[in-house]
Design an enzyme around this catalytic site. Structure first.
Site, PDB file in Angstrom:
ATOM      1  N   LEU A 129      33.082  44.731  41.729  1.00 35.13           N
ATOM      2  CA  LEU A 129      33.807  45.742  40.460  1.00 35.13           C
ATOM      3  C   LEU A 129      34.252  44.480  39.897  1.00 35.13           C
ATOM      4  CD1 LEU A 129      35.410  48.223  42.886  1.00 35.13           C
ATOM      5  CD2 LEU A 129      33.688  48.504  41.294  1.00 35.13           C
ATOM      6  N   GLY A 130      34.794  43.276  40.267  1.00 38.65           N
ATOM      7  CA  GLY A 130      35.303  42.375  39.356  1.00 38.65           C
ATOM      8  C   GLY A 130      35.719  41.036  40.333  1.00 38.65           C
ATOM      9  N   PHE A 139      41.760  35.127  43.513  1.00 34.71           N
ATOM     10  CA  PHE A 139      41.514  34.511  44.866  1.00 34.71           C
ATOM     11  C   PHE A 139      39.980  35.464  45.520  1.00 34.71           C
ATOM     12  CE2 PHE A 139      46.053  33.769  45.795  1.00 34.71           C
ATOM     13  CZ  PHE A 139      45.807  32.636  46.571  1.00 34.71           C
ATOM     14  N   LYS A 151      38.925  44.169  48.240  1.00 36.53           N
ATOM     15  CA  LYS A 151      39.257  42.815  47.684  1.00 36.53           C
ATOM     16  C   LYS A 151      38.731  41.866  49.187  1.00 36.53           C
ATOM     17  CE  LYS A 151      42.891  41.937  45.355  1.00 36.53           C
ATOM     18  NZ  LYS A 151      44.509  41.964  44.668  1.00 36.53           N
ATOM     19  N   ASP A 203      53.732  41.100  36.949  1.00 32.56           N
ATOM     20  CA  ASP A 203      52.307  40.885  36.346  1.00 32.56           C
ATOM     21  C   ASP A 203      51.623  42.000  35.539  1.00 32.56           C
ATOM     22  OD1 ASP A 203      50.383  39.197  35.402  1.00 32.56           O
ATOM     23  OD2 ASP A 203      49.350  39.160  37.413  1.00 32.56           O
TER      24      ASP A 203
HETATM   25  P1  ADP Z   1      43.445  39.309  40.687  1.00 33.59           P
HETATM   26  O1  ADP Z   1      42.932  38.134  41.160  1.00 33.59           O
HETATM   27  O2  ADP Z   1      43.517  39.216  39.224  1.00 33.59           O
HETATM   28  O3  ADP Z   1      44.548  39.616  41.015  1.00 33.59           O
HETATM   29  P2  ADP Z   1      42.079  41.389  41.977  1.00 33.59           P
HETATM   30  O4  ADP Z   1      41.830  40.461  43.088  1.00 33.59           O
HETATM   31  O5  ADP Z   1      43.435  42.110  42.210  1.00 33.59           O
HETATM   32  O6  ADP Z   1      42.286  40.282  40.466  1.00 33.59           O
HETATM   33  O7  ADP Z   1      41.056  42.337  41.352  1.00 33.59           O
HETATM   34  C1  ADP Z   1      39.772  41.492  40.823  1.00 33.59           C
HETATM   35  C2  ADP Z   1      38.878  42.498  40.266  1.00 33.59           C
HETATM   36  O8  ADP Z   1      38.611  43.626  40.946  1.00 33.59           O
HETATM   37  C3  ADP Z   1      39.945  43.257  39.286  1.00 33.59           C
HETATM   38  O9  ADP Z   1      39.772  42.656  37.929  1.00 33.59           O
HETATM   39  C4  ADP Z   1      39.028  44.580  38.907  1.00 33.59           C
HETATM   40  O10 ADP Z   1      38.053  44.567  38.060  1.00 33.59           O
HETATM   41  C5  ADP Z   1      38.648  44.707  40.371  1.00 33.59           C
HETATM   42  N1  ADP Z   1      39.421  45.718  41.173  1.00 33.59           N
HETATM   43  C6  ADP Z   1      40.806  45.328  41.570  1.00 33.59           C
HETATM   44  N2  ADP Z   1      41.245  46.383  42.426  1.00 33.59           N
HETATM   45  C7  ADP Z   1      40.450  47.574  41.915  1.00 33.59           C
HETATM   46  C8  ADP Z   1      40.546  49.023  42.239  1.00 33.59           C
HETATM   47  N3  ADP Z   1      41.471  49.402  43.176  1.00 33.59           N
HETATM   48  N4  ADP Z   1      39.356  49.873  41.682  1.00 33.59           N
HETATM   49  C9  ADP Z   1      38.521  49.218  41.181  1.00 33.59           C
HETATM   50  N5  ADP Z   1      38.546  47.837  40.809  1.00 33.59           N
HETATM   51  C10 ADP Z   1      39.455  47.112  41.281  1.00 33.59           C
END
Ligand code: ADP
Length: 669
Positions: free
Chosen positions: A71-72, A76, A94, A188
């Protein structure tokens, strides 16, 4: 993609230029000259292990989950879609490699995030489900938000309409009030942390920087958050309070409505300076209520900022329409929204007020139509645009992700469509490329509205004084040189609007409002941010962030050079000058003509069907010059005062009347 004049051989294929010709460009459009994100203690050099087993099992419960798409990626973690193999329930998970939390303070941060998030339960906060770890990773199971985040929507749209902004802000504020009432600061708040689920509902997420609210004395003075959205007191190391979250919310609101963060500059230090001085431009095309709300939130002293309840009680929310839900298609295009008043009734009223009792006819009018009585028919083309736009929306399915948003609005009406009166200005900025015009006038004091208004006035005065005549007066034999658009290319469904000036310089007004000029035989670049800050670079010394934008400009320039004919016979020498060429502030297309407004007051209108053009510009002595380029591409420049005294041909008068009507609509809009 739509373009200006093609050579005869090219004309047939012109509307189908392959967008892939402009391929070497970033996936998400031109770069944002934003400063890098700052999160403390995230070691960028550490690599996340790429391999993750297709099925992961919770060692304690034995439950297994199959890995879905990525998803992204975050600082971390990587975030994957995962399905519980027992219940088939899907999650966003995550995945944090153990190697990234080997140091105690790193582990503490994750533990803090988990412990805090676990306790939260609110409709507008991402639901925390559970977590576990194995030897390789920590897994945090969250509610899946399948439509990603507001950052993704912003990338596709650049600006949202005011009803949409209200829709999202109400949900953010609801989630934020919940946090603040529990003594939690998010710290944030930014577009990427507002997640959107399948039903287009917003969820506040990412509690990696969240903290308990402390008394002023006890507050940690760490600077954390996203640079563009940091509050002045955080930068001044006075700690983070609920008001600092409100500040970020103000920045979010501004970004969604204006297309760029309020304090964006090319340089981080300068951004910080602007934040500390609360120096930003408020585009005058935002509604007065939106302007007032933004400035009441972006107050330097935290105590002077509105609080969350006051924001909700502000006229921006109380007097404006908020949709109950948004269609999924609004992730990529302007939605058709239904304010309470019946759309049809409104349209009829608008049409009547414009056309008197005469019914607005939806027909195509050639622009060489000579009958003056037909003027209203010409303008009815605009109304037709609104109708056809509505129809287009209705035929677009909600799953159509890559729909050509620019195409849908390429026939932007100069009067509001029924359901979008309120949102029209943002539509205009999103897709028609209005340069963000600031409440403080830009360096030369011009805004699109001011240019349109003044041109309308000058032409209207001329027309009303004009005696009847059948011919044009003699044209000036050696008119003062002026710049005009010789070629243009509309690629706003992807990037923006490109044009070549008569001195061969190239300009592109990008969809998000920045303007890029390539001059002096491509040796000099003038760049203008949406807040009207100008920068000049030698092409060889262009900052890295602007390279992909330059590539797009060059490709458009090459395309115009190789494929398009010049629109007239009036030339201007290539000027090796350090001063920037006139800047396109706004372009608007109706069914019949393309209207371009420049910051030096020049107005150019190109009529598509017969390739005639009308250009109004100001001479050095303050007098106005009017140039008419005939269908044979032969140009004639007149002193406007001469036309006013001696009259002109019906052909020219007819066009001038049309232009005045268009501009007056612009001013009323
Ligand atoms: P960061 O390191 O910026 O805190 P996250 O680890 O929270 O980012 O999330 C990384 C990526 O995963 C986000 O940019 C988003 O695209 C995706 N993501 C995070 N949480 C969710 C969610 N609940 N549903 C869908 N995609 C998510």
């Amino acid at each position: 993609m739509d373009t200006g004049c093609f050579s005869a051989a090219q004309r047939l294929s012109c509307h189908a230029m392959n967008p892939d010709l402009l391929k070497p460009c970033p996936e998400h459009g031109p770069p944002q000259p934003a400063a890098p994100r700052m999160k403390p203690n995230r070691n960028k050099t550490e690599q996340i292990k790429p391999e993750l087993a297709p099925v992961v099992t919770d060692p304690k419960t034995g439950r297994s989950y199959s890995k879905g798409k990525l998803l992204g990626k975050g600082g971390f973690a990587r975030c994957y879609e995962m399905t519980d193999l027992t219940s088939n329930k899907m999650y966003a998970v995550k995945v944090i490699p153990q190697s990234r939390v080997s140091k105690p303070h790193q582990r503490d941060k994750i533990t803090n995030e988990i412990e805090l998030h676990k306790t939260l339960s609110h409709k507008h906060v991402v639901k925390f489900s559970h977590h576990f770890e194995d030897q390789e990773n920590i897994y945090i199971f969250l509610e899946l938000c399948s439509r990603k985040s507001l950052a993704h929507i912003w990338k596709a749209r650049h600006t949202l309409t005011e009803p949409e902004v209200r829709y999202y802000l109400r949900q953010i504020i609801s989630g934020l009030k919940y946090l603040h009432n529990r003594g939690i600061l998010h710290r944030d708040l930014k577009l990427g942390n507002f997640f959107i689920n399948e039903n287009m509902e917003l969820r506040l997420g990412d509690f990696g920087l969240a903290a308990k609210l402390e008394t002023v004395e006890m507050r940690k003075k760490t600077i954390c958050g996203t640079p563009n959205y940091l509050a002045p007191e955080v930068l001044n190391r006075q700690g983070h309070g609920t008001e600092s979250d409100v500040w970020s919310l103000g920045c979010v609101m501004y970004t969604l409505m204006c297309g760029n963060p309020p304090f964006e500059t090319l340089d981080l230090k300068e951004t910080y300076k602007c934040i500390k001085e609360v120096r930003y431009n408020l585009p005058s095309n935002l509604s007065p209520a939106a302007q007032k709300l933004i400035s009441s939130v972006l107050q330097k002293a935290p105590a002077n900022r509105l609080n969350l309840d006051q924001i909700l009680g502000h006229e921006f929310f109380t007097k404006g329409f908020t949709p109950d839900k948004l269609p999924a298609s609004s992730c990529v295009m302007v939605p058709e929204l239904h304010p309470p008043s019946p759309a049809k009734k409104f349209f009829t009223k608008m049409a009547k007020s414009f056309f008197g009792k005469k019914k607005a006819k939806a027909e195509k009018i050639p622009c060489d139509d000579k009958d003056e009585k037909d003027l209203s028919r010409l303008v009815s083309g605009i109304v037709k645009c609104s109708i056809s736009r509505q129809i287009s929306y209705k035929t677009v399915g909600s799953n159509e992700v890559a729909s050509p948003a620019g195409q849908l609005v390429s026939s932007l009406p100069l009067e509001p469509t029924p359901a979008e009166e309120e949102s029209r200005k943002s539509v205009s900025r999103s897709f028609k490329g209005t340069m963000a015009s600031s409440a403080e006038p830009c360096e030369d004091g011009s805004t699109p509205a001011a240019v349109a208004e003044s041109a309308a006035k000058v032409l209207d005065t001329c027309l009303s004084a004009m005696p009847a005549a059948t011919r044009n007066p003699p044209c000036l034999s050696r008119p003062e040189p002026f710049l005009w658009v010789t070629k243009w290319v509309d690629y706003s469904n992807k990037y923006g609007f490109g044009y070549q000036l008569s001195n061969h310089s190239i300009g592109v007004l990008f969809n998000e409002g920045t303007h890029f000029s390539l001059c002096d035989q491509r040796n000099t670049i003038h760049y203008c941010l949406t807040n009207n800050k100008h920068f000049t670079f030698q092409t060889s010394a262009l900052p890295e962030q602007l390279h992909s934008q330059k590539q797009i400009v060059e490709l458009m320039a090459n395309y115009m050079e190789q494929n398009l004919m010049e629109g007239g016979d009036l030339h201007c020498e290539d000027q090796a000058s350090s001063s920037p060429p006139p800047l396109l502030l706004q372009w608007v297309k109706t069914d019949h003509a393309l209207v371009m407004l420049f910051n030096n007051g020049t107005l150019q209108v190109n009529f598509y069907t017969d390739h005639t053009k009308v250009i109004l510009c100001k001479a050095a002595d303050g007098s106005y010059l009017l140039t008419f380029i005939s269908r044979e591409r032969v140009s004639c420049t007149y002193l406007l005062s001469m036309l006013s005294e001696m009259g002109c041909s019906a052909e020219l008068r007819h066009r001038l009347r049309y232009v005045v009507q268009l501009l007056q609509h612009h001013a009323d809009a």
